[in-house]
Design a protein around this motif. Structure first.
Motif, short mmCIF file in Angstrom:
data_model
loop_
_atom_site.label_atom_id
_atom_site.label_comp_id
_atom_site.label_asym_id
_atom_site.label_seq_id
_atom_site.Cartn_x
_atom_site.Cartn_y
_atom_site.Cartn_z
N LEU A 192 50.38 46.04 42.45
CA LEU A 192 49.01 45.61 42.25
C LEU A 192 48.37 46.18 43.48
CD1 LEU A 192 49.18 41.94 40.76
CD2 LEU A 192 48.72 43.99 39.58
N GLU A 193 47.04 46.57 43.17
CA GLU A 193 45.96 46.62 44.13
C GLU A 193 45.64 45.17 44.62
OE1 GLU A 193 43.16 50.14 44.46
OE2 GLU A 193 43.51 49.87 42.18
N THR A 194 45.94 44.40 45.71
CA THR A 194 45.52 43.28 45.96
C THR A 194 44.23 42.99 45.55
OG1 THR A 194 47.09 43.40 47.81
CG2 THR A 194 45.74 41.49 47.75
N VAL A 195 43.33 43.81 46.12
CA VAL A 195 41.85 43.64 45.32
C VAL A 195 41.65 45.27 44.91
CG1 VAL A 195 39.30 43.67 45.91
CG2 VAL A 195 40.86 41.98 47.08
N VAL A 196 41.43 45.21 43.56
CA VAL A 196 41.37 46.62 42.84
C VAL A 196 40.43 47.36 43.80
CG1 VAL A 196 40.83 47.83 40.88
CG2 VAL A 196 42.04 45.79 40.78
N GLY A 197 40.37 48.54 44.16
CA GLY A 197 39.45 49.32 45.03
C GLY A 197 38.44 50.20 43.94
N THR A 198 38.92 51.61 43.85
CA THR A 198 37.87 52.47 43.30
C THR A 198 37.46 52.13 41.86
OG1 THR A 198 39.13 54.07 44.61
CG2 THR A 198 37.77 54.87 42.72
N ALA A 199 38.53 51.44 41.26
CA ALA A 199 38.10 51.06 39.67
C ALA A 199 37.33 49.86 39.53
CB ALA A 199 39.64 50.80 39.34
N GLY A 200 36.64 49.35 40.51
CA GLY A 200 35.84 48.38 40.60
C GLY A 200 35.59 47.08 41.56
N ILE A 201 36.60 47.06 42.55
CA ILE A 201 36.29 46.20 43.49
C ILE A 201 36.37 44.79 42.84
CG2 ILE A 201 35.40 45.27 45.79
CD1 ILE A 201 34.18 47.66 46.34
N LEU A 202 37.77 44.67 42.04
CA LEU A 202 37.85 43.42 41.45
C LEU A 202 38.93 42.32 42.38
CD1 LEU A 202 38.99 45.20 38.16
CD2 LEU A 202 36.62 44.36 38.95
N VAL A 203 38.04 41.27 42.61
CA VAL A 203 38.80 40.45 43.45
C VAL A 203 39.36 39.34 42.40
CG1 VAL A 203 38.28 38.50 45.03
CG2 VAL A 203 36.79 40.45 44.92
N PRO A 204 40.70 38.96 42.77
CA PRO A 204 41.43 38.30 41.81
C PRO A 204 41.16 36.81 41.76
CG PRO A 204 42.82 38.67 43.84
CD PRO A 204 41.60 39.60 44.00
N PRO A 205 40.93 36.24 40.55
CA PRO A 205 40.68 34.77 40.70
C PRO A 205 41.83 33.86 41.27
CG PRO A 205 41.52 35.28 38.39
CD PRO A 205 41.50 36.54 39.38
N PRO A 206 41.31 32.88 41.68
CA PRO A 206 42.29 31.82 42.61
C PRO A 206 43.38 31.60 41.71
CG PRO A 206 39.98 31.08 42.82
CD PRO A 206 39.91 32.21 41.80
N GLY A 207 44.53 31.76 42.31
CA GLY A 207 45.91 31.45 41.52
C GLY A 207 46.52 32.77 40.97
N TYR A 208 45.96 33.88 40.74
CA TYR A 208 46.30 34.98 40.15
C TYR A 208 47.45 35.49 40.77
CZ TYR A 208 47.14 39.27 37.65
OH TYR A 208 47.88 40.40 36.91
N LEU A 209 47.51 35.75 41.97
CA LEU A 209 48.30 36.29 42.95
C LEU A 209 49.51 35.49 43.26
CD1 LEU A 209 46.18 38.64 45.58
CD2 LEU A 209 47.40 39.32 43.59
#
Length: 450
Positions: free
Chosen positions: A216-233
């Motif tokens: 996993l990109e910890t925070v998805v980069g080029t594909a959208g800067i998707l910050v994971p919701p609390p608890g996901y990681l």
């Protein structure tokens, strides 16, 4: 500073067009800018045009352009020792590894150096497969992990499509993305719950005993800067522990201050088994990447040879640049600056823009790692341009991009998004300058709204 020498610029451009083959491009349809120089948050061409670098090149110049301490370290290392093969011990390499592992969470105490992020992901996959004796690797559809064989197969975005050549064992799944939920979720909490249930179902139906790793990109980069919701990681970590799967955090883009933390996993207190890195470790001044390895995986190769290596692994010039970069970031509180900019400047300003502009569907991010998602209609959330649009279909984003550049801002644009990713060293004034230009350019995007 700027450089005014159009003749020199034309010579550089002509030589490029005659001899250079460019990445990800139809060679006859591009017109690359001839860059004459750079400093701090700016770069300039030979015609006297100066650009505020809101892309950090490819989201890698975290410490800005031409940081004097890093440049000096490269020069000093060149005078001392330019190259030594990776079987020898070298002080620059050892010190870079020590500093990197001190920053990493948990028991990630060793570093395997590569030349960049794609090779880091290739080797992390290899380590996971050898450690577990399994062959499958899971990654999300909205992702980018590099352009080598396994790394491009792991990638979810359209760059994968023409590059799929039969690499086996790669399985994609949907990660969380509350704004465009694949799970029909109502809010982040439900998105997290349903995304984790989907991942566990994927593991079960693929056969947990066949899966070596989740990448996993910890925070998805080029594909959208998707910050994971609390608890996901934390949920992913728990699933990996439950099924004996290696958790690989791809921090190539998110690492070394970009999210306002040394590693993005620090924002959620998660310790993966392997972290891959590159880009920000030395701002790309000399190519460098690597894999940070947990003690458990290291033990697999204590008596068993690791079947991988690179001639330039831990190159002294690159490692000296990394040592100087990390030291400067610590001394100058650059990571803290990135965090403050995100919380106090970028986030508030982008949220205000979203209220003003019909084309802004969502803003999201942290640190100096943000996305503005552009839409035709805020109610329907229809993207301003279709997924993977090109040619005339991409006109709205092309016009927006041109409006930014005409005003002296170099944006990072991908599909229907512009990413706000200035250097971590940016000042409040520079960030506000860039955001003001974005604000003006968004009126161009607004004109395409329903």
């Amino acid at each position: 500073m700027s450089t005014l020498d159009p003749a020199a610029g034309k010579a550089v451009y002509d030589a490029d067009r005659a001899h250079v083959f460019h990445s990800w491009s139809a060679q006859g349809l591009i017109s690359p800018l001839a860059v004459a120089g750079a400093e701090g948050s700016y770069f300039w061409d030979y015609d006297g045009n100066r650009y505020l670098d809101f892309a950090s090149q490819l989201v890698n110049t975290n410490i800005g352009h031409q940081h004097p301490k890093v440049v000096a370290a490269i020069k000093a290392q060149a005078d001392k020792l330019c190259m030594v093969q990776p079987a020898f011990a070298n002080d620059a390499r050892s010190e870079a590894a020590r500093l990197i592992t001190e920053l990493a969470p948990g028991d990630l105490n060793r570093v395997f150096f590569t030349n960049g992020g794609a090779e880091a992901n290739e080797n992390a996959i290899r380590m996971a497969r050898l450690h577990t004796g399994r062959h499958k690797v899971l990654s999300t559809y909205r992702s980018y992990h590099g352009a080598t064989a396994n790394a491009i197969a792991l990638t979810g975005d359209p760059r994968r499509w023409p590059n799929e050549t039969g690499v086996s064992g790669i399985v994609h799944f949907w990660g969380p993305y509350a704004y465009r939920s694949a799970f029909h979720a109502d809010g982040e909490a439900q998105e997290c719950e349903r995304a984790l249930a989907h991942l566990e179902n994927t593991i079960v139906f693929e056969g947990a005993q066949t899966i070596a790793a989740i990448v996993l990109e910890t925070v998805v980069g080029t594909a959208g800067i998707l910050v994971p919701p609390p608890g996901y990681l934390a949920g992913v970590r728990a699933l990996c522990d439950k099924y004996g799967i290696i958790f690989i955090a791809d921090e190539v883009m998110a690492g070394f201050g970009r999210t306002g933390a040394w590693f993005a996993v620090d924002n959620w207190d998660i310790t993966p088994d392997l972290i891959t890195f590159a880009k920000g470790v030395n701002s790309g001044y000399v190519p460098l990447g690597g894999v940070i390895i947990s003690d458990r995986i290291f033990e697999t190769f204590r008596e068993r040879p690791y079947p991988g290596g690179l001639t330039y692994s831990g190159h002294p010039l690159a490692c000296a640049a990394a040592v100087a970069t990390i030291t400067a970031m610590r001394d100058e509180k650059i990571v803290e600056n990135a965090k403050w900019l995100g919380e106090s400047v970028i986030g508030p300003e982008l949220r205000a823009m979203a209220a003003r502009h019909a084309s802004v569907g969502e803003v999201r991010g942290l640190g100096v790692f943000w996305a503005i998602e552009l839409v035709k209609n805020k109610e329907t959330r229809e993207p301003l341009v279709a997924y993977n649009a090109a040619g005339p279909a991409a006109q709205p984003m092309n016009e927006f991009t041109a409006a930014c550049k005409a005003r002296g801002l170099w944006p990072f644009v991908n599909m229907n998004r512009t990413h706000v990713v200035p250097p971590c060293t940016s000042t409040e004034g520079e960030v506000k300058e860039g955001l003001a230009i974005l604000d003006e350019a968004l009126t161009v995007a607004d004109a395409f709204c329903a």
